[in-house]
Design a protein around this motif. Structure first.
Motif, PDB file in Angstrom:
ATOM      1  N   ALA A  74     -44.542  31.947   9.819  1.00 13.53           N
ATOM      2  CA  ALA A  74     -44.353  33.007  10.812  1.00 13.53           C
ATOM      3  C   ALA A  74     -44.893  34.408  10.314  1.00 13.53           C
ATOM      4  O   ALA A  74     -45.637  35.071  11.157  1.00 13.53           O
ATOM      5  N   VAL A  75     -45.173  34.572   8.960  1.00 15.93           N
ATOM      6  CA  VAL A  75     -45.663  35.823   8.283  1.00 15.93           C
ATOM      7  C   VAL A  75     -47.184  35.516   7.712  1.00 15.93           C
ATOM      8  O   VAL A  75     -48.122  36.357   8.061  1.00 15.93           O
ATOM      9  N   GLY A  76     -47.346  34.333   7.128  1.00 20.80           N
ATOM     10  CA  GLY A  76     -48.535  34.046   6.153  1.00 20.80           C
ATOM     11  C   GLY A  76     -49.906  34.058   6.850  1.00 20.80           C
ATOM     12  O   GLY A  76     -50.847  34.861   6.566  1.00 20.80           O
ATOM     13  N   PHE A 129     -39.384  34.442  15.546  1.00 18.26           N
ATOM     14  CA  PHE A 129     -39.584  33.244  14.690  1.00 18.26           C
ATOM     15  C   PHE A 129     -39.044  33.657  13.193  1.00 18.26           C
ATOM     16  O   PHE A 129     -38.356  32.744  12.561  1.00 18.26           O
ATOM     17  N   PHE A 130     -39.431  34.497  12.513  1.00 26.84           N
ATOM     18  CA  PHE A 130     -39.111  35.012  11.218  1.00 26.84           C
ATOM     19  C   PHE A 130     -37.526  35.265  11.257  1.00 26.84           C
ATOM     20  O   PHE A 130     -36.847  34.771  10.265  1.00 26.84           O
ATOM     21  N   THR A 131     -36.940  35.920  12.382  1.00 25.85           N
ATOM     22  CA  THR A 131     -35.604  35.943  12.417  1.00 25.85           C
ATOM     23  C   THR A 131     -34.833  34.729  12.410  1.00 25.85           C
ATOM     24  O   THR A 131     -33.765  34.531  11.509  1.00 25.85           O
ATOM     25  N   VAL A 132     -35.114  33.565  13.158  1.00 26.90           N
ATOM     26  CA  VAL A 132     -34.743  32.492  13.296  1.00 26.90           C
ATOM     27  C   VAL A 132     -34.845  31.713  11.806  1.00 26.90           C
ATOM     28  O   VAL A 132     -33.584  31.331  11.432  1.00 26.90           O
ATOM     29  N   HIS A 150     -45.398  48.229   7.927  1.00 24.72           N
ATOM     30  CA  HIS A 150     -45.098  46.834   7.290  1.00 24.72           C
ATOM     31  C   HIS A 150     -46.518  45.963   7.511  1.00 24.72           C
ATOM     32  O   HIS A 150     -47.178  46.359   8.314  1.00 24.72           O
ATOM     33  N   PHE A 151     -46.182  44.889   6.903  1.00 23.66           N
ATOM     34  CA  PHE A 151     -47.473  43.928   7.013  1.00 23.66           C
ATOM     35  C   PHE A 151     -47.072  42.826   8.094  1.00 23.66           C
ATOM     36  O   PHE A 151     -47.879  41.654   8.326  1.00 23.66           O
ATOM     37  N   TYR A 152     -45.799  42.809   8.590  1.00 27.03           N
ATOM     38  CA  TYR A 152     -45.425  41.815   9.615  1.00 27.03           C
ATOM     39  C   TYR A 152     -44.520  42.594  10.754  1.00 27.03           C
ATOM     40  O   TYR A 152     -43.954  43.768  10.257  1.00 27.03           O
ATOM     41  N   CYS A 153     -44.234  41.978  11.736  1.00 31.26           N
ATOM     42  CA  CYS A 153     -43.371  42.470  12.882  1.00 31.26           C
ATOM     43  C   CYS A 153     -41.852  42.376  12.288  1.00 31.26           C
ATOM     44  O   CYS A 153     -41.253  41.445  12.368  1.00 31.26           O
ATOM     45  N   ASP A 154     -41.164  43.321  11.914  1.00 27.63           N
ATOM     46  CA  ASP A 154     -39.782  43.255  11.495  1.00 27.63           C
ATOM     47  C   ASP A 154     -38.880  44.282  12.084  1.00 27.63           C
ATOM     48  O   ASP A 154     -39.421  45.194  12.661  1.00 27.63           O
TER      49      ASP A 154
END
Length: 332
Positions: free
Chosen positions: A76-78, A103-106, A176-180
């Motif tokens: 999801a992040v990489g 997806f990251f939260t899941v 950040h480097f991804y959507c958090d």
């Protein structure tokens, strides 16, 4: 730009990991290697625990789902993070940002409760060995996994829909480097108090409840081990849960470091380093820990590699497999 000037956002700009151009190439190479190792390791663990007859116990059922989870949140992040190293602008579309957050939260929520389920499995294996197959039946294992899936999807949809239904300001730079979730909240023009409270309650419940299950399970395991009279029984008990305990310590230790810092020492740079560790490094380490410390996994891997050697004995891949097999023997 006036942060309170409402506009329709089509994309966000990710600040990335570093703003030093000379570090872009080496960091790209390093994280590409880490991500590829993570993908190969976790896919290998998924396949190995699925096809090998000796790895059909509940412990390895949960290990397979841990590998799926690790592969999920690292993917999801990489890839997007790696793409931003070579892109001219670190942009991410509005819809893709929402998808990445969902997806990251899941998967990060699932990781907490899969580790809890594995802790409970260790407790049953050590404290109730005669009833182990009855308590940890296939149906029970599937119910536990299904609960983690359904709950993590509920949390993900709640957080993502609530955030992206609020109004964003014109300022679209994500620190950040991804959507958090937390960096996105700082870009909202709407009142974020309710959303912050929801995230705080969910995060506290997920972390505390899962950690309590882990701590109680291992406390009971420790008591059971201390009452054992034979050294062989104690060694077998430690070997059964040793790999999982190491994984738990690394994962929860990283989360505690990231979220339990005092405000005076809190910084986005520390957050980024901790995020890199649990989004890329931990998914790479988990299958390696189980491969090198778990006897059953090592034996199954040796047998599988031996079968591959017989199939590819005439090709150059044979030498690669033999080198990997030698590595396992040297460090196993």
């Amino acid at each position: 730009m006036d942060k309170h000037n409402l506009t329709v956002l089509n994309e966000f700009i990710l600040m990335g990991i570093t703003d030093h151009p000379e570090l872009q190439a080496p960091l790209f190479g390093l994280f590409l290697i880490i991500y590829l190792i993570s993908v190969v390791d976790n896919l290998g663990m998924i396949i190995l625990t699925k096809i090998n007859p000796s790895l059909q116990m509940p412990m390895y059922f949960f290990l397979r789902h841990l590998a799926i989870t690790d592969l999920g949140y690292s993917t999801a992040v990489g890839p997007k993070m790696l793409a931003n190293f070579v892109a001219d602008e670190n942009t991410i579309s509005y819809n893709f940002c929402a998808t990445q957050l969902a997806f990251f939260t899941v998967f990060i929520t699932r990781e907490l409760f899969i580790l809890s389920a594995m802790s409970y499995d260790c407790y049953v294996a050590i404290c109730n060995p005669l009833l182990y197959t009855v308590i940890m039946s296939q149906r029970t294992c599937w119910v536990l996994v299904a609960i983690t899936y359904l709950y993590s999807i509920f949390v993900s949809l709640l957080v993502t829909i609530k955030i992206f239904n609020l109004s964003f300001c014109g300022y679209n730079v994500i620190s950040h480097f991804y959507c958090d979730s937390l960096p996105l909240l700082s870009l909202l023009c709407s009142n974020t108090h309710e959303m912050e409270l929801i995230i705080l309650i969910l995060a506290a419940f997920d972390f505390i409840s899962s950690l309590l299950i882990v701590l109680v399970s291992y406390l009971l395991v420790l008591v059971a081990i201390l009452t054992m009279k034979s050294a062989e029984g104690k060694h077998k008990a430690f070997s059964t849960c040793g790999s999982h305990l190491m994984v738990v310590v690394v994962f929860y230790g990283t989360l505690i470091f990231m979220y339990m810092q005092p405000k005076s020492s809190h910084s986005f740079d520390k957050d980024k380093m901790a995020s890199i560790f649990y989004t890329l490094v931990i998914p790479m380490l988990n299958p390696l820990i189980y491969s090198l410390r778990n006897k059953d996994v090592k034996c199954a891997l040796h047998r599988t590699l031996g079968q591959l050697c017989s199939v590819f004995s005439q090709s150059s891949l044979y030498h690669v497999i033999m080198c990997f097999n030698f590595f396992l023997c040297a460090y196993g």
